[in-house]
Design a protein around this motif. Structure first.
Motif, short mmCIF file in Angstrom:
data_model
loop_
_atom_site.label_atom_id
_atom_site.label_comp_id
_atom_site.label_asym_id
_atom_site.label_seq_id
_atom_site.Cartn_x
_atom_site.Cartn_y
_atom_site.Cartn_z
N HIS A 107 10.20 25.85 9.27
CA HIS A 107 9.32 26.99 9.06
C HIS A 107 7.96 26.55 8.52
O HIS A 107 6.90 26.97 9.00
N ASP A 108 7.97 25.67 7.52
CA ASP A 108 6.73 25.22 6.89
C ASP A 108 5.86 24.41 7.85
O ASP A 108 4.63 24.41 7.72
N LEU A 109 6.47 23.71 8.79
CA LEU A 109 5.71 22.89 9.73
C LEU A 109 5.20 23.68 10.94
O LEU A 109 4.20 23.29 11.56
N ARG A 110 5.85 24.78 11.27
CA ARG A 110 5.47 25.52 12.47
C ARG A 110 4.06 26.10 12.38
O ARG A 110 3.31 26.05 13.37
N THR A 111 3.67 26.63 11.25
CA THR A 111 2.35 27.25 11.14
C THR A 111 1.23 26.23 11.34
O THR A 111 0.36 26.44 12.20
N PRO A 112 1.21 25.13 10.59
CA PRO A 112 0.12 24.18 10.85
C PRO A 112 0.19 23.56 12.24
O PRO A 112 -0.85 23.28 12.85
N MET A 140 0.69 19.23 7.33
CA MET A 140 1.96 18.72 7.86
C MET A 140 2.31 17.39 7.22
O MET A 140 3.47 17.16 6.85
N LYS A 141 1.34 16.52 7.08
CA LYS A 141 1.58 15.22 6.44
C LYS A 141 2.06 15.41 5.02
O LYS A 141 3.01 14.76 4.57
N SER A 142 1.44 16.32 4.29
CA SER A 142 1.83 16.59 2.91
C SER A 142 3.27 17.11 2.83
O SER A 142 4.04 16.67 1.97
#
Length: 72
Positions: A14-19, A56-58
């Motif tokens: 979920h956290d990666l999909r937006t960026p 995303m890297k973070s």
């Protein structure tokens, strides 16, 4: 995989999909043939791509650190 790991994976996805969506969208705008962009627009799109990639890297770095430290 335990329920805790499943929940963590769902959160990561979920956290990666937006960026990732931001990167895809603005890269698409920059690469469309025939699209005329001002220099300001081009700079804004590149900045948004770079910012989203940094997010995303973070997220991935934080997860890696969490896993290496043995946190659940």
């Amino acid at each position: 995989m335990s329920d805790g790991h499943d929940a963590r994976l769902v959160t990561l996805v979920h956290d990666l999909r937006t960026p990732l969506t931001i990167v895809q969208g603005f890269a698409d705008l920059l690469s469309r043939p025939g699209t005329t962009l001002t220099e300001d627009q081009r700079e804004e799109y590149v900045t948004r791509i770079a910012t989203a990639a940094g997010e995303m890297k973070s997220i991935l770095d934080d997860e890696r650190t969490r896993r290496l430290s043995g946190a659940s």
